[in-house]
Design a protein around this motif. Structure first.
Motif, PDB file in Angstrom:
ATOM      1  N   ASN A 190       0.857  -1.191   0.000  1.00 26.90           N
ATOM      2  CA  ASN A 190       0.000   0.000   0.000  1.00 26.90           C
ATOM      3  C   ASN A 190       0.896   1.245   0.000  1.00 26.90           C
ATOM      4  OD1 ASN A 190       0.690   0.726   2.706  1.00 26.90           O
ATOM      5  ND2 ASN A 190      -0.877  -0.654   3.504  1.00 26.90           N
ATOM      6  N   HIS A 191       0.278   2.416  -0.086  1.00 26.57           N
ATOM      7  CA  HIS A 191       1.112   3.612  -0.293  1.00 26.57           C
ATOM      8  C   HIS A 191       1.989   3.921   0.924  1.00 26.57           C
ATOM      9  CE1 HIS A 191      -1.875   5.987   1.951  1.00 26.57           C
ATOM     10  NE2 HIS A 191      -1.019   6.988   1.939  1.00 26.57           N
ATOM     11  N   GLU A 192       1.497   3.582   2.119  1.00 22.75           N
ATOM     12  CA  GLU A 192       2.308   3.872   3.314  1.00 22.75           C
ATOM     13  C   GLU A 192       3.538   2.973   3.343  1.00 22.75           C
ATOM     14  OE1 GLU A 192      -0.175   3.540   6.783  1.00 22.75           O
ATOM     15  OE2 GLU A 192      -1.273   5.383   6.281  1.00 22.75           O
ATOM     16  N   GLN A 193       3.323   1.721   2.956  1.00 24.43           N
ATOM     17  CA  GLN A 193       4.452   0.782   2.954  1.00 24.43           C
ATOM     18  C   GLN A 193       5.496   1.180   1.909  1.00 24.43           C
ATOM     19  OE1 GLN A 193       1.875  -2.620   2.398  1.00 24.43           O
ATOM     20  NE2 GLN A 193       2.106  -3.256   4.541  1.00 24.43           N
ATOM     21  N   LEU A 194       4.988   1.621   0.765  1.00 24.87           N
ATOM     22  CA  LEU A 194       5.910   2.040  -0.290  1.00 24.87           C
ATOM     23  C   LEU A 194       6.689   3.291   0.139  1.00 24.87           C
ATOM     24  CD1 LEU A 194       6.927   1.476  -3.128  1.00 24.87           C
ATOM     25  CD2 LEU A 194       5.028   2.793  -4.026  1.00 24.87           C
ATOM     26  N   GLU A 195       5.964   4.207   0.752  1.00 22.80           N
ATOM     27  CA  GLU A 195       6.604   5.446   1.234  1.00 22.80           C
ATOM     28  C   GLU A 195       7.696   5.111   2.257  1.00 22.80           C
ATOM     29  OE1 GLU A 195       6.466   8.376   0.151  1.00 22.80           O
ATOM     30  OE2 GLU A 195       5.821   9.883   1.590  1.00 22.80           O
ATOM     31  N   LYS A 196       7.356   4.189   3.149  1.00 24.92           N
ATOM     32  CA  LYS A 196       8.319   3.778   4.181  1.00 24.92           C
ATOM     33  C   LYS A 196       9.596   3.233   3.530  1.00 24.92           C
ATOM     34  CE  LYS A 196       7.947   1.074   8.411  1.00 24.92           C
ATOM     35  NZ  LYS A 196       7.163   0.094   9.107  1.00 24.92           N
TER      36      LYS A 196
ATOM     37  N   GLN B 296      -7.677   1.425  -8.752  1.00 22.24           N
ATOM     38  CA  GLN B 296      -6.436   1.783  -8.029  1.00 22.24           C
ATOM     39  C   GLN B 296      -5.938   3.184  -8.355  1.00 22.24           C
ATOM     40  OE1 GLN B 296      -5.125  -0.107  -5.689  1.00 22.24           O
ATOM     41  NE2 GLN B 296      -5.005  -2.254  -6.259  1.00 22.24           N
ATOM     42  N   LYS B 297      -6.868   4.087  -8.661  1.00 14.39           N
ATOM     43  CA  LYS B 297      -6.436   5.413  -9.104  1.00 14.39           C
ATOM     44  C   LYS B 297      -5.486   6.081  -8.104  1.00 14.39           C
ATOM     45  CE  LYS B 297      -7.947   9.804 -10.941  1.00 14.39           C
ATOM     46  NZ  LYS B 297      -6.786  10.415 -10.306  1.00 14.39           N
ATOM     47  N   ASN B 298      -5.870   6.038  -6.825  1.00 10.49           N
ATOM     48  CA  ASN B 298      -5.046   6.742  -5.826  1.00 10.49           C
ATOM     49  C   ASN B 298      -3.650   6.136  -5.700  1.00 10.49           C
ATOM     50  OD1 ASN B 298      -7.038   8.542  -5.224  1.00 10.49           O
ATOM     51  ND2 ASN B 298      -7.922   7.283  -3.585  1.00 10.49           N
ATOM     52  N   LEU B 299      -3.606   4.827  -5.672  1.00 10.82           N
ATOM     53  CA  LEU B 299      -2.292   4.186  -5.503  1.00 10.82           C
ATOM     54  C   LEU B 299      -1.423   4.393  -6.750  1.00 10.82           C
ATOM     55  CD1 LEU B 299      -0.387   2.586  -3.752  1.00 10.82           C
ATOM     56  CD2 LEU B 299      -1.559   0.471  -4.399  1.00 10.82           C
ATOM     57  N   ILE B 300      -2.064   4.340  -7.911  1.00 12.42           N
ATOM     58  CA  ILE B 300      -1.298   4.568  -9.151  1.00 12.42           C
ATOM     59  C   ILE B 300      -0.755   5.998  -9.175  1.00 12.42           C
ATOM     60  CG2 ILE B 300      -1.466   4.727 -11.681  1.00 12.42           C
ATOM     61  CD1 ILE B 300      -3.437   2.365 -11.565  1.00 12.42           C
ATOM     62  N   ASP B 301      -1.601   6.963  -8.841  1.00 13.32           N
ATOM     63  CA  ASP B 301      -1.135   8.360  -8.815  1.00 13.32           C
ATOM     64  C   ASP B 301       0.046   8.509  -7.846  1.00 13.32           C
ATOM     65  OD1 ASP B 301      -3.012   9.071 -10.634  1.00 13.32           O
ATOM     66  OD2 ASP B 301      -4.387  10.013  -9.200  1.00 13.32           O
TER      67      ASP B 301
ATOM     68  N   PHE C 225      -4.112  -4.263   3.143  1.00  7.56           N
ATOM     69  CA  PHE C 225      -5.396  -3.745   2.660  1.00  7.56           C
ATOM     70  C   PHE C 225      -6.324  -3.221   3.769  1.00  7.56           C
ATOM     71  CE2 PHE C 225      -4.481  -7.309  -0.544  1.00  7.56           C
ATOM     72  CZ  PHE C 225      -3.674  -6.484  -1.305  1.00  7.56           C
ATOM     73  N   HIS C 226      -5.752  -2.846   4.929  1.00 10.38           N
ATOM     74  CA  HIS C 226      -6.604  -2.241   5.959  1.00 10.38           C
ATOM     75  C   HIS C 226      -6.800  -0.751   5.710  1.00 10.38           C
ATOM     76  CE1 HIS C 226      -7.054  -5.851   8.186  1.00 10.38           C
ATOM     77  NE2 HIS C 226      -5.819  -5.915   8.633  1.00 10.38           N
ATOM     78  N   ILE C 227      -5.908  -0.162   4.930  1.00  9.80           N
ATOM     79  CA  ILE C 227      -6.099   1.263   4.642  1.00  9.80           C
ATOM     80  C   ILE C 227      -6.640   1.423   3.212  1.00  9.80           C
ATOM     81  CG2 ILE C 227      -4.349   2.053   6.282  1.00  9.80           C
ATOM     82  CD1 ILE C 227      -2.494   2.564   3.858  1.00  9.80           C
ATOM     83  N   GLU C 228      -7.115   2.615   2.918  1.00  5.14           N
ATOM     84  CA  GLU C 228      -7.828   2.829   1.653  1.00  5.14           C
ATOM     85  C   GLU C 228      -6.986   2.491   0.420  1.00  5.14           C
ATOM     86  OE1 GLU C 228      -9.323   6.836   1.084  1.00  5.14           O
ATOM     87  OE2 GLU C 228      -9.710   6.280  -1.019  1.00  5.14           O
ATOM     88  N   TYR C 229      -5.744   2.893   0.410  1.00  5.41           N
ATOM     89  CA  TYR C 229      -4.892   2.558  -0.736  1.00  5.41           C
ATOM     90  C   TYR C 229      -3.435   2.501  -0.351  1.00  5.41           C
ATOM     91  CZ  TYR C 229      -3.524   7.522  -1.185  1.00  5.41           C
ATOM     92  OH  TYR C 229      -3.015   8.783  -0.951  1.00  5.41           O
TER      93      TYR C 229
END
Ligand code: NDP
Ligand code: NHF
Length: 356
Positions: free
Chosen positions: A154-160, A184-189, A352-356
């Motif tokens: 998810n985006h937080e994991q990727l950011e980390k 997956q618009k948000n995660l792709i963006d 998948f507990h968070i939105e994206y």
């Protein structure tokens, strides 16, 4: 950073006995990207297919982009190299073009790919994907792997991961489930803003427990509208071999004329033609889903072991969806995730507990 070929061949559920031939067909048709994983249990056969085409001289190893994935029971730093070399041995290759962390979650190492407790929930390992990443980076340094990436992050994991102090190699892609019902618009963006490409898995609705996107009226409408359907008659062999205006031209003088056929026979032939037409149009519906990803700058890895479908899925560079088509396809989103991996829901790194 290497470019990942936009359309690759998925290999999940491609059984040994079928997959080597599928890979060979794909290479003949121009596929250069192959998506594999230890988990799929067929890397040896995929490797056979690829290596036989290299031996034949159809392609060189350096023309190909071979991807595999580190399974969750190998997240411990000391196991990462073993996992990678096992995959390389199975594929009978010296290096991978891309190695992904298959899921952010580590599981207890052992013989079982998904070790479960008495409640049917996965037994985690005490690993962190940041540590696992360091061992992945060593694989690049040692020349076993050219690029690294992640999957199901998810985006937080990727950011980390991107913010990890001392990061030596960035992930070049995040491979995620993606189709019009989970766009997956948000995660792709998010990924694109951070210069991480996205690879769409289950782009056609999935190999197992999937959804039938062919049933969707919007997908059907857009597919029909696109030249794919009007182009199809060229593919349909004329059953009558006549030059009736509704049939495609045929190259030689014809023994039978349409208007001379008995009425009953003409009816039977018409039905056969319609069936054949529908068969081809149905195939082309799924091309829309592949094209949809390409136009969003998303890499896409449809799986098929059927030669006609392997071909069809690669014939996606000769038409363009309009802005309106794209918007309509995007509007189909219903956050329908197919790969939820329920036995891992309690894992600390479940994505998948968070939105994206
Ligand atoms: N990172 C991850 O966690 C995951 C990665 N993946 C990867 O993504 C790939 C693609 O996803 P997958 O789940 O396989 O699903 P897909 O969405 O690619 O669908 C594959 C299914 O669609 C059928 N099919 C393919 N082309 C056509 C066509 N033109 N017309 C009609 N039916 C067609 C195939 O049948 P047939 O083969 O019989 O032709 C198969 O049953 C996987 O194979 C795997 O490599 C998948 C899931 C998770
Ligand atoms: O690659 C995969 C194939 O599909 C499985 C079931 O959805 C996933 O768990 C796995 O990640």
């Amino acid at each position: 950073m290497e470019n990942i070929p936009t359309v690759g061949l998925g290999t999940w559920k491609a059984v040994p006995g079928e997959v080597a031939d599928a890979v060979k067909v794909a290479i003949n048709l121009g596929y250069r990207h192959f998506d594999c994983a230890y988990l799929y249990g067929n890397e040896a056969e995929v490797g056979m297919g690829i290596n036989s085409k290299i031996k034949e001289g159809v392609v060189k190893r350096e023309d190909l982009f071979v991807v595999s994935k580190l399974w969750c029971t190998y997240h411990k730093k000391s196991l990462v190299k073993t996992a990678c070399t096992n995959t390389l041995k199975a594929l009978n290759m010296d290096y991978l073009d891309l190695y992904l962390i298959h899921w952010p979650m580590g599981f207890q190492p052992g013989k079982k790919d998904v070790p479960l407790d008495g409640f049917g929930m996965v037994i985690p390992s005490n690993t962190s994907f940041l540590d696992t990443w360091e061992a992945m980076e060593d694989l690049v340094t040692e020349g076993l792997v050219k690029n690294l990436g992640v999957s199901n992050f998810n985006h937080e994991q990727l950011e980390k991961l991107l913010n990890k102090p001392g990061l030596r190699f960035r992930p070049i892609t995040n491979q995620i489930e993606c189709h019009p019902y989970l766009n997956q618009k948000n995660l792709i963006d998010f990924c694109h803003k951070r210069n991480v490409s996205v690879t769409a898995y289950r782009p056609l609705g999935g190999s197992s427990n999937g959804v039938d996107l062919l049933d969707d009226s919007v997908v059907r409408k857009i597919a029909k509208k696109h030249g794919k359907s009007s182009a199809q008659p060229n593919h349909i062999p004329c059953l009558l071999n006549c030059q009736h205006s509704g049939c495609p031209p045929v190259p030689r003088p014809l023994p039978h004329q349409w208007h001379r056929q008995p009425v009953r026979e003409r009816a039977v032939i018409k039905v056969s033609l319609i069936q054949l037409f529908c068969f081809y149009v149905k195939l082309s519906f799924l091309q829309i889903l592949i094209r949809f990803q390409i136009q969003r700058n998303v890499i896409v890895i449809p799986k098929s072991v059927t030669p006609s479908r392997i071909r069809e899925n690669f014939q996606v560079f000769d038409f363009e969806l309009t802005k309106k088509d794209m918007e309509e396809l995007l509007s189909l989103d219903k956050n329908l995730r197919l790969a939820t991996f329920p036995s891992t829901e309690n894992h600390k790194d479940y994505p998948f507990h968070i939105e994206y």
